[in-house]
Every structure is written in C-alpha cells, then in structure tokens.
Design an enzyme around this catalytic site. Sequence first.
Site, PDB file in Angstrom:
ATOM      1  N   CYS A  13      23.895 -11.481   2.613  1.00 37.78           N
ATOM      2  CA  CYS A  13      23.531 -10.080   2.382  1.00 37.78           C
ATOM      3  C   CYS A  13      22.372 -10.002   1.395  1.00 37.78           C
ATOM      4  O   CYS A  13      21.965 -11.006   0.804  1.00 37.78           O
ATOM      5  CB  CYS A  13      24.717  -9.271   1.860  1.00 37.78           C
ATOM      6  SG  CYS A  13      25.176  -9.675   0.165  1.00 37.78           S
ATOM      7  N   CYS A  16      22.954 -11.282  -2.054  1.00 39.55           N
ATOM      8  CA  CYS A  16      22.865 -12.742  -2.220  1.00 39.55           C
ATOM      9  C   CYS A  16      21.465 -13.103  -2.714  1.00 39.55           C
ATOM     10  O   CYS A  16      21.297 -13.939  -3.608  1.00 39.55           O
ATOM     11  CB  CYS A  16      23.138 -13.457  -0.896  1.00 39.55           C
ATOM     12  SG  CYS A  16      24.845 -13.322  -0.315  1.00 39.55           S
ATOM     13  N   ASP A 411     -17.113   2.142   5.298  1.00 38.44           N
ATOM     14  CA  ASP A 411     -18.403   1.471   5.283  1.00 38.44           C
ATOM     15  C   ASP A 411     -19.049   1.771   6.635  1.00 38.44           C
ATOM     16  O   ASP A 411     -18.355   2.104   7.596  1.00 38.44           O
ATOM     17  CB  ASP A 411     -18.184  -0.032   5.090  1.00 38.44           C
ATOM     18  CG  ASP A 411     -19.478  -0.805   5.203  1.00 38.44           C
ATOM     19  OD1 ASP A 411     -20.456  -0.386   4.575  1.00 38.44           O
ATOM     20  OD2 ASP A 411     -19.501  -1.809   5.933  1.00 38.44           O
ATOM     21  N   ASP A 600     -15.901  -4.149   5.937  1.00 36.68           N
ATOM     22  CA  ASP A 600     -15.912  -5.485   6.525  1.00 36.68           C
ATOM     23  C   ASP A 600     -16.792  -6.493   5.794  1.00 36.68           C
ATOM     24  O   ASP A 600     -16.762  -7.680   6.107  1.00 36.68           O
ATOM     25  CB  ASP A 600     -16.369  -5.405   7.988  1.00 36.68           C
ATOM     26  CG  ASP A 600     -17.864  -5.125   8.105  1.00 36.68           C
ATOM     27  OD1 ASP A 600     -18.402  -4.421   7.224  1.00 36.68           O
ATOM     28  OD2 ASP A 600     -18.484  -5.606   9.065  1.00 36.68           O
ATOM     29  N   ASP A 604     -18.249  -5.451  -0.005  1.00 35.66           N
ATOM     30  CA  ASP A 604     -17.211  -4.414  -0.065  1.00 35.66           C
ATOM     31  C   ASP A 604     -15.951  -4.885  -0.798  1.00 35.66           C
ATOM     32  O   ASP A 604     -15.022  -4.106  -0.998  1.00 35.66           O
ATOM     33  CB  ASP A 604     -16.812  -3.971   1.352  1.00 35.66           C
ATOM     34  CG  ASP A 604     -17.982  -3.391   2.127  1.00 35.66           C
ATOM     35  OD1 ASP A 604     -18.717  -2.585   1.545  1.00 35.66           O
ATOM     36  OD2 ASP A 604     -18.151  -3.760   3.299  1.00 35.66           O
TER      37      ASP A 604
END
Length: 712
Positions: A13, A16, A411, A600, A604
Amino acid sequence: MKKIELKIGGMSCVNCANSIAKSALKIPGIKSANVDFNTHCGIFEYEKDADIQALKDKIIKLGFSIAKSQNELEISQQKELKSLKTKFIICTIISVILMWIEMGGYDLKIVMIILASIGVFYCGFGFYSHAIKSLKERNYDMNVLIFLGTFCAFCYSIFATIFHNQIPTNLNYLYFSGATMIITFVLLGKYLENKAKATASSYLKSLINLSPTKAFIISSDGSTKETLASSLKIGDIVLVKTGSIIPCDGIIENGGAEIDTSAINGESMPVYKSTGQMVYSGTLNCNGHILIKVTKSPNDTLLAQILNLIQNAASKKLSISRIADKVANIFIPLVIATSVATFCIWASFGMEFNGILSAICVLIISCPCALGLATPIAIVCAISLALKHSILIKNPVALEQFNDIKFAVFDKTGTITTADISVIETSLNKNDLSIVANISALNSHPVSNAITNYAKELINVKFQSKFEYISGLGIKSDNVLIGNERLLNLNLISIDKNQKAIIEQKMDIGYGVILVAINGKFSGYIAISDTIKPEAKEVINSLKSKNITPVILSGDSHKISNLVAKELGIDMVYSEVLPHQKYEIIEDLKKSGKVAFIADGINDAAALRAADISIAMNSGSDLAKNSADIILMQNSLNGVIKSINLAKKSNTTIKQNLTWAFGYNTICIPIAAGILEPSFGIHLTPMWAALAMSLSSISVVLNSLRLKLARI
C-alpha cells in the site's frame, strides 16, 4: 550530494512507501527519500559518507525486497500477484466452510480453529509480517490495522469458544469466518489493485519491452558479431536489418530504410531515413538495411531518457498529494485511539462485548489505502494517457499549475512557425555566400541549416570555419558577422539608406532578413521565409475561449513578429528580445498570473525554467527539452490544448478520489463504532467492515482508470 535509485518489491500500500521513506531518513547521511508505490521505485539523495548498505538493510528489515533490475522487479511482482491469487482462493474456500459450520450449528470447534488459523496466519502472513516489522520501527500502515482487526476477531472467537457461558447470548457469536473473510476481502482488494496498477503502467512496460537486448556490430575486419545492446559503445557500427528494432541512438553511416517511430513520437507513418540522418533506439526498421554509428551510450538514448522521465514523473508529488500524505501519516494512530475510545465508551455502559466488536470494526473499516491511492494512481493514468497522445509529462506538478493559468507565451520560430525555413533570395555574391555557408554549416540553428542547404545548390561547400554563436544576435567568425542589425551596430558597421530601404521592404512582405558583414563592411542580406503551423490559429482561439491570454515572445524583428501576431489574432507581442530579456518578461508576467511558456530553442532555456509551466517541442534543442516540464513529441501545438484538457480531467479525478476517501472514513468510522445501534439497531460486523474497506480502495483505482479512456 549523490543519488541512488532502488527498485523495491513487496509494498502492499501507499503507506508502505511512506514507512520506507520515513525509516530511510533516520539513517545518517540520507537527505531525501522519495518512494513511489506505483512504480515501486525509491530515489534517495545522500551525502558521500552515508552508508548505502545500511539503507538497503533497513528496507529488507522492514519486510521488503530490493530488485537488481526492472525485469527482476517485474518477475517479483508477477510472483506476488500469483501468490495473492492463490491465497485469496484458499482463504475464500476456508471462509465458506467456516460460514457453513457456524450457520449450521455443527459442533466442530477444533476444525474451525484449525481452518481459521490457516486462513488468518498463512493467507494473511504477508500482512502480519509487515505489521510486526512496522510496529518495531514505529511505523504505522494499513497492515497494522489489518493485523489488529483480524487478530482481535480471532482471539475473541477463541475466547467465545472456551468461555461461551460468560458471554451474553445476543453476542455469543464466533467470528472465525469473519476473521478469514476479512483476509479474503483484503487479498481480493490487493489483487485487483495490483492488476489495475499494472494496467495503469502499461505504456511504461511497453516502452521497456521496446528496448532490444541484442545488437549486431561490424568488427574492424568487416565481420558481424552479436553482442548485448547494453554493452554498445559510442563509435560502434551496428547493422540493423529489415524488421529489426534499432538498438541504439546513432547516425546512419550507410544505407537507407523506412523507420517506424510511432512508439517514440506517435508518428503514424514510417519515415524514410538515409545516410547522415539520426535514428533512435526502440524504433522499427520496416524496410531496408542500414549501418548505424552509435552516438550515445545505452543509458543516454532517447528511449532511456523517456523511461527515466516517466518513472521520475510518477514519483513526484503534487501539493494536494502532500496534504493527503500528512493526513495519512497521522490517520492510523488516530484510528487506533478511536478504536480504544469506542471500547471504553461501550464498556462504560456495561456492554464490553459490544465494545470489543465495535472496536474491531473501527480498526478494519478505517484503511487509509483509498486516501493514499487517490493522487498517485490518477497521476500514473494521466501520464499514460498523455503518452498515447505523444505528450511526455516530465513533471506532473505542471498538471496542477494549469488550473489557474493566465498567459500562454509562445516563442515564434520553430514553435508557432514550422521552422522549415528556406532562403528566398540573397544579395550576396557567390564568394561571400560560400563564406557564410561554410560558417553556417557548423551551427544547427534552423536558419543556418536553410543557408547551408541553399548554398549547396550553388557551390561545393567546404566545412572548415570556426564560429562563435552569440545568443539573440547571430554568429561571429573572425572577420565575418551573420545576424541581425543589432549585431552589426554593436560592431560599428553601418548600412546605407538604399540597402536599408530594400531590407525594410523585404520585412514588410513578411520575410526574415539575415544581414552579413565581411571585413568590417556590410556585404548584403539573405531573405528567408517561414510558415505558420496550420493548427496555430485554432489553438490560439481555443486558448482565448478558456480565458488564457496568448503572447508572442521572440528574438525576431518587430515587423515579422507583429505580422505573425496579426495573422493569429494575438495582441501581446514582445520582439527583438535577448535570452535574459525573455527570462525577465516571463518573471514580470508571473506577477499578474501563472505563465506557460512554449518554446524550442537554446536561448529559451532560462525562460522555460522561470515559467510556472514549461513546454518544449521535441524538435527543439536538448537544453530546452531538459528545462521543460512537458515535451510535445509530435511538435504539434495541439498538444498544448490537450495538456490543458488532461490537467483539468486529472485534477477533477484526484479531487473526486480524495472526496470519496475522506467522505468514506467520515461516514464509516462512526457507523463501525456503533453510533446507529441505539436508535436503529444497526451493528456492523467485522466481515462487512472488511468488505467496505476493500471496496473503498477498489473504487478509487477504478475511478482513476477512467482517465485512460478519457478524450482530450
């Protein structure tokens, strides 16, 4: 500070995982511990002098195991799943027999004790073992509640068997079948939960299965030799035949083939790749023979990076999850205290046996699993759904940030536009163009690629030049300048009025203009063109409909940036900005609301880190992708809208899960304590408490699994 990742088996669980993290932090030198129940992965940061073996020993002492590899962990999990199923079947049969004996009034008490002992202590051994070890370490998890509840029910039944004359007739019941039924329901819940978790992580497993184990390398004498893909080195030449999965990241040295990249970036159609082009591990050679020169080690391939990103993303906690964890950590001691108080209240009215049964019910019904599972299982499902849409979520915290987003900053080149830049015309003579092309060939910027490709059609380019890339301005190489007007101005190079008029005319049309100066004098210009992505207009309109303000943030000229903005209907435009200015603008916008930045480029990276939500194109620079929270694998702006929609659905699911988990315990604990018995005569038995507890966890898991089928 160093970091180690351990693959931990045997967790039943979320608590744990919390208990492992809590125990790990007690070891000197361990500075942080992030253990994820869903991926069974623990990431620990430690100082140089920390005893890592002590950390491993502590985890094993708590009753868990450490796998050497993902494959070993999966084998361990499959064995655990099989064991759960077997024990569930055995416990179910025992429970049915015990119920038949109890309801039939047969005098088979010895048989009942033996069968109940098998059901409780054999089938429930895993819960008991973890509970005892957790209690020794003063960690309280779900196993402790199961242990206390079933053991008390078993002991009560033993007492009722031996001293049945001392118990009131209306409470003189045996709970052997109840104790085993509790174990049965919990085993069923754990089995279904683990199966559901495996389903939620199915995409991760499919990626792992993409990793080829073998590769064929070409030796120096030209012979082919089979080797392990994990042992490939940079510079090795690998042969990949038709129908084989590519085992490495590298550049095609010879040949050509149609490559199916759908598993990595979602492209539906194979793409033809030939000499000089990059290919990636995990993609499929559909047709053709190719020789690949390895450029990245097995641990650094794109596929390996994606796997690491997914595993790390699944282990990161949202702020709402951290609140749930804090509640869960104090929940179990509070439940035990409530159980004791329940017994004391009933006993104060002279109804001790009612108190015992009610206290047992409180322990059993109060399982915190639903609370602990509410967030992480939803995150895993959200990450899986995103990957189906070619969206790689590196940091799921970004999903939470989308709730209050106010600005979506883009951009321009390569993000809003296609970055398929081409040279339209140039005023340079062939000699000057040759010089510019030689320098541009050393740079990977889309503009440089366009110049190089254009020059190749005219002359035989020799790539020998050296250069310095000046972010936001252009390229400088000895006595050559290639870039914008500011680069020339900084180097005190002037442009006559006639040339300026021509340049402005080109920019008014919508062309980008690259200026060139050689030997301290202006030599001419190169006019380039880029096209807006076809989906850009629709994406911008969709953002506006969601009350999100689109913004253009570009290093390009005012005229070109404004032309693009006008075509898309964007009112806020920042142009001719340098990288540090992009960072400052993002920081300034954040004062008015949360900001998502979609970009990209190398320039940047700082702004991406500054944004509340950073999104990078897969075609962008490695630096940009490393700085981003989300990567759009197909380079489509539609991924921005899909990310926002996914964030909304995942956050809604998490809130539903937490509302259910809190509501379940708020309603069920008082009922288990017996609050309805005085007025309505309703008294919950331990068996029904166990069923309710199991259903609470299963409902949270099933609700989260709906995300995998959601449309975004």
